[in-house]
Write an enzyme that holds these catalytic residues in place. Sequence first.
Site, PDB file in Angstrom:
ATOM      1  N   GLU A 286       0.837  -1.211   0.000  1.00 48.39           N
ATOM      2  CA  GLU A 286       0.000   0.000   0.000  1.00 48.39           C
ATOM      3  C   GLU A 286       0.869   1.257   0.000  1.00 48.39           C
ATOM      4  OE1 GLU A 286      -3.430   2.041   2.899  1.00 48.39           O
ATOM      5  OE2 GLU A 286      -2.161   0.387   3.616  1.00 48.39           O
ATOM      6  N   LYS A 349      -9.591   2.301  -3.121  1.00 46.39           N
ATOM      7  CA  LYS A 349     -10.075   1.803  -1.838  1.00 46.39           C
ATOM      8  C   LYS A 349     -11.487   2.329  -1.609  1.00 46.39           C
ATOM      9  CE  LYS A 349      -8.721   1.262   3.015  1.00 46.39           C
ATOM     10  NZ  LYS A 349      -7.747   1.626   4.067  1.00 46.39           N
ATOM     11  N   CYS A 402      -5.467  -2.537   2.507  1.00 45.49           N
ATOM     12  CA  CYS A 402      -5.378  -2.502   3.961  1.00 45.49           C
ATOM     13  C   CYS A 402      -6.530  -3.267   4.610  1.00 45.49           C
ATOM     14  CB  CYS A 402      -5.304  -1.050   4.433  1.00 45.49           C
ATOM     15  SG  CYS A 402      -4.835  -0.860   6.170  1.00 45.49           S
TER      16      CYS A 402
END
Length: 528
Positions: A286, A349, A402
């Site tokens: 990430e 995301k 994540c």
Amino acid sequence: MERLAGRIILLWGWRRLSVAFLAGALLVLTQAPYDFFAAGFISFPVLVWLLDGITGGASARPLKRLRPAFATGWWFGFGYFLAGLWWIGGAVLVEADSFAWALPFAVVGIPLLMAFYYGFAAMLARLLWSNGLGRIAALAFAFGLAEWLRGFLFTGFPWNSVGFAAMPTPLLMQSVAITGVVGMNALAVFVFAMPALLAGGHGRRAGLIAASLLVVAHIGFGAARLNAPEQPASSTLAVRIVQPSIDPAEKWDESVRDRIFATTLDLSTRATTEGQPAPTLIVWPETSVPFLFTERPEALAAIGEMLKPGQMLLAGVIREEETGGAAPFDYNSIVAINDAGEIVGAVDKVHLVPFGEYIPFADLAKRFGLTQLVAGPMNFTAGSQRRPLQLPGGVAAAAFVCYEIIFPDMVGVDVASSRLIVNLTNDAWFGDTPGPYQHFRQAQIRAVENGLPVLRAANNGISGVIDARGRVIDALALNVRESLDVQISLPDAPWAFAPHQRTVGYVIVGFFALMALGGLAMERRRTN
């Protein structure tokens, strides 16, 4: 056992709440990295006996009668979440000068709020309480419902679900492929609380037999599934996972960005591990690119030069989208880059971290001086949808950034047309604490639920490759700056039963509710 139960039942005041807190804190030992599942057989019976000791005047209002049960459950939950989530405070201390003020909220505030779910569970269970097996079912139903709510209310945070206590190894993870985490939460509480019946109560024999059969079935199904032939893999994929182990305090320091980028490139071009084929896919963690490609287009060219013909890179980046005069939208993204240095796919995301990547009710929060709680470049915009990334060989991969990997329903929906799960993260925020291990365990469970392998690239631990049944093929430890070469087999499709897990979980929780109501009805007949 009767003497111990009696002493706990008779506790009152601060002693009762202290024991509830300690029982909850002890339960954390069932979670990664400790995996001492036996602690569950202590914590939940203690909670049962604490709830047994709650009394209330018949003339009191219902809510007033339930207040002691809520308090007992709340303190149990506060102990559990405080002992299990204290490491979140490490993220706000990365830049202590700016964010130390948020330490009490991160360390104490989050557990304080999470404890309300367990307070609700104890209160609901007490409504259905009876003297015997029925109260064990009531607790299983109430915790199953509370954990389900914890998964989506207020954006959701299903970290360290109690069902994980029953899944410390791949052998004991396989049942979740049928029950889902919703069902596993309720089943785990039912089994863990069963020793409370050893102190007496109706249905002791039936309860102990039921719990024993569940344990045998749990282990037996795990052994059978792990030993059963896996579905034939029509293809394989050679992968290199890069773990650059960059200090998060340096991540956005302009003076070291070139060094960070060069380090990641170097790890990507090292000689292939002996016995492994040259990687077709390289995976960076990430936000591994410490600048915007729009500001540094030469970085894309450097990546194109690094990649050999036919190779592809998946990299975590910040993607900026112009809005025609207004402030641009910034996304925490995963991009696919081909050997010509071209971005050929991207996933943004969707589920952002509150106060870490965006500020809920931002205008109101600013009035109270609330900003981001962790160091970072900016506030992000949530992506609108997710689509599979197309990898070499036509492989479709569902990619998650994540903590998106901790949401079983989100992952289950998005992997339906994929053959691989990819998770890019940056657990360096949490240092050498239980946090990275707990995060990695979530990825293992997602692999088992969906019957798909997981590639996990973390800036600093734990990077690794997990097969479709939750077994770790290979992994890099915390604080290691290295690359990992693995060849993985790709199933043709996800686990066929995966779409039905939620329904099975609801049925299990509903069954315990009916069982609790049946116990309550039988007790009322006995007393009338």
